[in-house]
Scaffold this motif. Structure first.
Motif, PDB file in Angstrom:
ATOM      1  N   SER A 328       0.810  -1.227   0.000  1.00 42.12           N
ATOM      2  CA  SER A 328       0.000   0.000   0.000  1.00 42.12           C
ATOM      3  C   SER A 328       0.841   1.274   0.000  1.00 42.12           C
ATOM      4  O   SER A 328       0.318   2.358  -0.273  1.00 42.12           O
ATOM      5  N   ASP A 329       2.129   1.150   0.283  1.00 39.07           N
ATOM      6  CA  ASP A 329       2.994   2.338   0.327  1.00 39.07           C
ATOM      7  C   ASP A 329       3.895   2.429  -0.911  1.00 39.07           C
ATOM      8  O   ASP A 329       4.794   3.272  -0.961  1.00 39.07           O
ATOM      9  N   ASP A 330       3.640   1.592  -1.899  1.00 30.60           N
ATOM     10  CA  ASP A 330       4.470   1.593  -3.101  1.00 30.60           C
ATOM     11  C   ASP A 330       3.660   2.103  -4.293  1.00 30.60           C
ATOM     12  O   ASP A 330       2.629   1.518  -4.640  1.00 30.60           O
ATOM     13  N   PRO A 331       4.106   3.160  -4.948  1.00 34.61           N
ATOM     14  CA  PRO A 331       3.338   3.719  -6.074  1.00 34.61           C
ATOM     15  C   PRO A 331       3.178   2.757  -7.246  1.00 34.61           C
ATOM     16  O   PRO A 331       2.226   2.854  -8.007  1.00 34.61           O
ATOM     17  N   LYS A 332       4.113   1.810  -7.387  1.00 36.70           N
ATOM     18  CA  LYS A 332       4.013   0.862  -8.503  1.00 36.70           C
ATOM     19  C   LYS A 332       2.725   0.062  -8.430  1.00 36.70           C
ATOM     20  O   LYS A 332       2.118  -0.257  -9.458  1.00 36.70           O
ATOM     21  N   SER A 333       2.315  -0.298  -7.210  1.00 39.72           N
ATOM     22  CA  SER A 333       1.111  -1.121  -7.061  1.00 39.72           C
ATOM     23  C   SER A 333      -0.116  -0.374  -7.572  1.00 39.72           C
ATOM     24  O   SER A 333      -0.956  -0.936  -8.281  1.00 39.72           O
ATOM     25  N   PHE A 347     -12.645   4.112 -16.198  1.00 46.52           N
ATOM     26  CA  PHE A 347     -11.728   5.241 -16.288  1.00 46.52           C
ATOM     27  C   PHE A 347     -11.678   6.088 -15.014  1.00 46.52           C
ATOM     28  O   PHE A 347     -10.611   6.555 -14.615  1.00 46.52           O
ATOM     29  N   ASP A 348     -12.816   6.294 -14.385  1.00 39.13           N
ATOM     30  CA  ASP A 348     -12.820   7.099 -13.153  1.00 39.13           C
ATOM     31  C   ASP A 348     -12.014   6.411 -12.056  1.00 39.13           C
ATOM     32  O   ASP A 348     -11.228   7.051 -11.339  1.00 39.13           O
ATOM     33  N   GLU A 349     -12.195   5.084 -11.928  1.00 39.42           N
ATOM     34  CA  GLU A 349     -11.442   4.334 -10.917  1.00 39.42           C
ATOM     35  C   GLU A 349      -9.951   4.313 -11.270  1.00 39.42           C
ATOM     36  O   GLU A 349      -9.093   4.392 -10.383  1.00 39.42           O
ATOM     37  N   ALA A 350      -9.660   4.186 -12.556  1.00 35.82           N
ATOM     38  CA  ALA A 350      -8.260   4.194 -12.986  1.00 35.82           C
ATOM     39  C   ALA A 350      -7.603   5.524 -12.635  1.00 35.82           C
ATOM     40  O   ALA A 350      -6.473   5.561 -12.127  1.00 35.82           O
ATOM     41  N   ALA A 351      -8.321   6.618 -12.876  1.00 36.72           N
ATOM     42  CA  ALA A 351      -7.781   7.942 -12.537  1.00 36.72           C
ATOM     43  C   ALA A 351      -7.504   8.049 -11.044  1.00 36.72           C
ATOM     44  O   ALA A 351      -6.483   8.610 -10.623  1.00 36.72           O
ATOM     45  N   GLY A 352      -8.403   7.491 -10.233  1.00 37.94           N
ATOM     46  CA  GLY A 352      -8.199   7.507  -8.783  1.00 37.94           C
ATOM     47  C   GLY A 352      -6.954   6.743  -8.381  1.00 37.94           C
ATOM     48  O   GLY A 352      -6.195   7.185  -7.503  1.00 37.94           O
ATOM     49  N   ALA A 353      -6.722   5.591  -9.025  1.00 39.05           N
ATOM     50  CA  ALA A 353      -5.529   4.791  -8.719  1.00 39.05           C
ATOM     51  C   ALA A 353      -4.267   5.534  -9.138  1.00 39.05           C
ATOM     52  O   ALA A 353      -3.263   5.550  -8.409  1.00 39.05           O
ATOM     53  N   TYR A 354      -4.308   6.186 -10.299  1.00 37.03           N
ATOM     54  CA  TYR A 354      -3.142   6.949 -10.758  1.00 37.03           C
ATOM     55  C   TYR A 354      -2.850   8.112  -9.811  1.00 37.03           C
ATOM     56  O   TYR A 354      -1.683   8.419  -9.523  1.00 37.03           O
ATOM     57  N   ARG A 355      -3.904   8.770  -9.327  1.00 35.83           N
ATOM     58  CA  ARG A 355      -3.685   9.892  -8.391  1.00 35.83           C
ATOM     59  C   ARG A 355      -3.033   9.397  -7.097  1.00 35.83           C
ATOM     60  O   ARG A 355      -2.189  10.086  -6.518  1.00 35.83           O
ATOM     61  N   GLN A 356      -3.449   8.218  -6.636  1.00 38.68           N
ATOM     62  CA  GLN A 356      -2.833   7.669  -5.419  1.00 38.68           C
ATOM     63  C   GLN A 356      -1.364   7.346  -5.656  1.00 38.68           C
ATOM     64  O   GLN A 356      -0.514   7.589  -4.793  1.00 38.68           O
ATOM     65  N   ALA A 357      -1.060   6.817  -6.854  1.00 39.89           N
ATOM     66  CA  ALA A 357       0.340   6.543  -7.194  1.00 39.89           C
ATOM     67  C   ALA A 357       1.148   7.830  -7.191  1.00 39.89           C
ATOM     68  O   ALA A 357       2.273   7.877  -6.672  1.00 39.89           O
ATOM     69  N   LEU A 358       0.582   8.895  -7.742  1.00 42.81           N
ATOM     70  CA  LEU A 358       1.278  10.189  -7.793  1.00 42.81           C
ATOM     71  C   LEU A 358       1.403  10.822  -6.413  1.00 42.81           C
ATOM     72  O   LEU A 358       2.357  11.547  -6.137  1.00 42.81           O
ATOM     73  N   LYS A 359       0.446  10.520  -5.545  1.00 42.01           N
ATOM     74  CA  LYS A 359       0.530  11.020  -4.165  1.00 42.01           C
ATOM     75  C   LYS A 359       1.745  10.418  -3.458  1.00 42.01           C
ATOM     76  O   LYS A 359       2.413  11.088  -2.649  1.00 42.01           O
ATOM     77  N   LEU A 360       2.044   9.167  -3.787  1.00 43.91           N
ATOM     78  CA  LEU A 360       3.197   8.493  -3.178  1.00 43.91           C
ATOM     79  C   LEU A 360       4.497   8.858  -3.868  1.00 43.91           C
ATOM     80  O   LEU A 360       5.554   8.895  -3.248  1.00 43.91           O
ATOM     81  N   GLN A 366       5.027   8.995 -16.890  1.00 47.94           N
ATOM     82  CA  GLN A 366       4.020   8.249 -17.642  1.00 47.94           C
ATOM     83  C   GLN A 366       2.661   8.269 -16.955  1.00 47.94           C
ATOM     84  O   GLN A 366       1.619   8.268 -17.622  1.00 47.94           O
ATOM     85  N   ILE A 367       2.670   8.280 -15.615  1.00 47.23           N
ATOM     86  CA  ILE A 367       1.390   8.285 -14.895  1.00 47.23           C
ATOM     87  C   ILE A 367       0.675   9.611 -15.098  1.00 47.23           C
ATOM     88  O   ILE A 367      -0.550   9.647 -15.308  1.00 47.23           O
ATOM     89  N   TRP A 368       1.419  10.708 -15.073  1.00 46.84           N
ATOM     90  CA  TRP A 368       0.801  12.021 -15.317  1.00 46.84           C
ATOM     91  C   TRP A 368       0.149  12.049 -16.698  1.00 46.84           C
ATOM     92  O   TRP A 368      -0.994  12.515 -16.848  1.00 46.84           O
ATOM     93  N   GLU A 369       0.860  11.584 -17.693  1.00 43.29           N
ATOM     94  CA  GLU A 369       0.321  11.631 -19.056  1.00 43.29           C
ATOM     95  C   GLU A 369      -0.931  10.769 -19.179  1.00 43.29           C
ATOM     96  O   GLU A 369      -1.925  11.181 -19.792  1.00 43.29           O
ATOM     97  N   GLN A 370      -0.894   9.580 -18.587  1.00 44.93           N
ATOM     98  CA  GLN A 370      -2.064   8.702 -18.661  1.00 44.93           C
ATOM     99  C   GLN A 370      -3.263   9.325 -17.949  1.00 44.93           C
ATOM    100  O   GLN A 370      -4.398   9.253 -18.434  1.00 44.93           O
TER     101      GLN A 370
END
Length: 588
Positions: A328-333, A347-360, A366-370
């Motif tokens: 849970s503390d690794d952005p890769k996950s 897509f909405d859930e995917a965006a939420g997961a990407y934001r959590q990755a960026l928070k970490l 690549q995550i920003w662009e996606q």
């Protein structure tokens, strides 16, 4: 020793070691059978007191420069030593080591061979020569050097193992087995020896003998997890997955939490076509936090080529969900979880997961662009602007970020801002024609919205210069020319070409219908506007209004007013729509 006190002189003026004795013959230069055995000759000389002192000083200066990594100067000092004292084996060795570190293996070999000629009892010289032959894959010479090392450095079984490996590489299996027997006689049985023999059996294509070797190990130590795993692996590779499964079940009793046991079980169940059980073992492995997240990511992504198979997508989702729970503390996950959700069109859930990755970790471009692409495709333009600005504060030199953020500004009618960002993108991108085409097409769109028509046309022309068959550019350029009533023949050709490139596109069909309307080809315009509406899942107000305009010019006034009213209901027509409805006639 080559460096001597001033009162000690060489007893002979030439030191000669015959490489024809022991193993040294083969260390001489390669020669044909007709040639005589060559000698390695190192000529020495009697040193004067001053020369002896100078040699000492130069040698220690060389060591000092080597220590501070000034290798060029160190090399010069050691060369000077050998020039003064040609039999100085210590300097020869240092030169060889320097050349070896720079991958100059021929020079390294030359100097260390001279060193062992002068001082054949120094094991470090032989070890360096062995390393050179390993690196140059000179197995025959390596075997001879290792023979010498077993004499000079008795008690070191590594020399025997290295010799056996060198023989195996030459496919001299019987000789290698003889060395393994010698190891067993000198040092007794060991796990390392057993594994070495197994590798030879596998190389020979005799897995049954490798299995027999391992079975002996397992019998002598039934709690040895490594031996059980290796035995199961050999069973699997030899086409006996049932035996592998039986072996792995024993391993599971010893340690049910071992990741390798679970992964081996997964492989074995797959070999037995028991796929559900294989996946269960994979989940057990994923639940173990000690199992590398990078390997878990690799396994999860390996399901992607099987998409859109529902089962593969479901299993990838399940594994990704375990990832974010265990790591849970690794952005890769979260990034991988986002990728899975994106593939599932969530897509909405995917965006939420990407934001959590960026928070970490907000340093993953690549995550920003996606994330921006998802927001744009979901019409969340204000969020795209916010995230685009955040991304640009971290990656200010990425043309794609300026392009994507400009799209969000353009969609919110902030065209001045869009133009500025597109210009930045153009200044940063010089090679990717697809991106450059998008940039100049975007400039054409925004300049048109700002009524800067010459600049708009120039931008579209630049886009078409880069990519003449870009259907988006052809359609938009043609449409805006038609709205202005300019270059209609050119607009018709571009629009027709865009339809050839992208048939059944309702936006392109609407553009073509409108150009035909402007050219007063009303019957043809009707055909194309009706195609556009039939191909649209949700017809736009502009399309329906255009339909009304065409019908009006075909004399169908009541039907025209009906379409205008429908357009008003849809919302988003032209600023003349209400006037048309009130006047019940077409207004230019």
């Amino acid at each position: 020793m080559a460096i001597q006190d001033t009162n000690i002189m060489f007893k002979t003026s030439v030191l000669t070691i015959f490489f024809g004795l022991c193993c040294l013959t083969c260390l001489a230069q390669k020669k044909s059978k007709s040639e005589k055995t060559q000698l390695v000759v190192v000529a020495g000389k009697v040193l004067s007191t001053s020369d002896s002192l100078l040699v000492k000083q130069l040698y220690f200066d060389g060591l000092h420069e080597k220590l501070i990594q000034n290798t060029k100067l160190a090399e010069d000092y050691f060369k000077r030593v050998v020039e003064i004292d040609p039999a100085n084996d210590a300097s020869m060795y240092e030169l060889a080591a320097l050349y070896h570190s720079k991958n100059q293996e021929q020079d390294a070999e030359y100097h260390v061979r001279n060193a062992v000629t002068v001082n054949p009892d120094n094991k470090w010289y032989w070890l360096l020569l062995a390393d050179i032959y390993k690196k140059t894959n000179n197995m025959p010479q390596l075997v001879l050097v290792l023979d010498e090392l077993t004499v000079i450095d008795p008690g070191n079984e590594n020399h025997y193992f290295d010799k056996a490996n060198a023989l195996v590489f030459q496919d001299k299996i019987s000789e290698a087995n003889a060395v393994y027997n010698e190891i067993e006689k000198l040092y007794g049985s060991s796990e390392e020896l057993s594994e070495a023999r197994q590798r030879v059996f596998i190389r020979q294509g005799k897995p049954e003998k490798a299995a027999a070797e391992l079975e002996k190990q397992v019998t002598s130590n039934p709690e040895d997890l490594k031996s059980l795993l290796n035995l199961a692996d050999i069973y699997n590779r030899s086409g006996s997955p049932e035996k592998a499964l039986e072996t792995l079940k024993k391993a599971l009793i010893i340690d049910s939490g071992d990741v390798l046991v679970r992964l081996s079980l997964a492989d074995t169940y797959r070999a037995l076509k028991r796929y559900d059980e294989a996946f269960e073992e994979l989940k057990h492995a994923f639940a173990n936090s000690s199992f590398s997240i990078d390997e878990k990511v690799r396994i999860t992504l390996s399901f992607f080529p099987q998409f859109p198979d529902p089962k593969a997508m479901s299993q990838a989702h399940e594994l990704a969900a375990i990832l974010i729970k265990v790591h849970s503390d690794d952005p890769k996950s979260y990034a991988v979880y986002g990728d899975v959700l994106f593939q599932e069109h969530k897509f909405d859930e995917a965006a939420g997961a990407y934001r959590q990755a960026l928070k970490l970790n907000d340093q993953v471009y690549q995550i920003w662009e996606q994330l921006l692409r998802i927001e744009l495709s979901s019409n969340k333009f204000n969020e795209a602007i916010t995230d685009g600005e955040a991304a640009l504060s971290i990656f200010p030199n990425q043309a794609a970020l300026y392009l994507l953020t400009s799209m969000a500004y353009a969609q919110t009618q902030k065209h001045e801002r869009a133009v500025a960002y597109l210009k930045n993108a153009a200044s940063l991108e010089s090679e990717n024609n697809e991106v450059l085409t998008q940039i100049y097409s975007g400039l054409g769109d925004s300049y048109n919205a700002l009524k800067r028509f010459p600049e708009s046309d120039q931008a579209y022309e630049k886009a078409l210069e880069i990519s003449p068959d870009n259907s988006y550019t052809l359609n938009n350029y043609a449409y805006y020319l038609s709205l202005r009533g300019e270059n209609l023949d050119k607009a018709e050709k571009m629009s027709k070409r865009s339809l050839q490139l992208d048939p059944d596109n309702p936006s392109s069909e609407d553009t073509y219908a409108w150009i035909l309307f402007k050219l007063k080809k009303y019957r043809e315009a009707q055909i194309w506007i009706e195609r556009a509406i039939s191909h649209s899942q949700n017809s736009s107000a502009v399309q329906v209004e255009h339909y009304g305009d065409i019908l009006f010019h075909l004399g169908q006034k009541e039907k025209a007013v009906e379409q205008w009213r429908k357009a008003r209901t849809l919302g988003g027509g032209t600023n003349k729509l209400e006037s048309k409805i009130n006047a019940k006639k077409f207004i230019e």
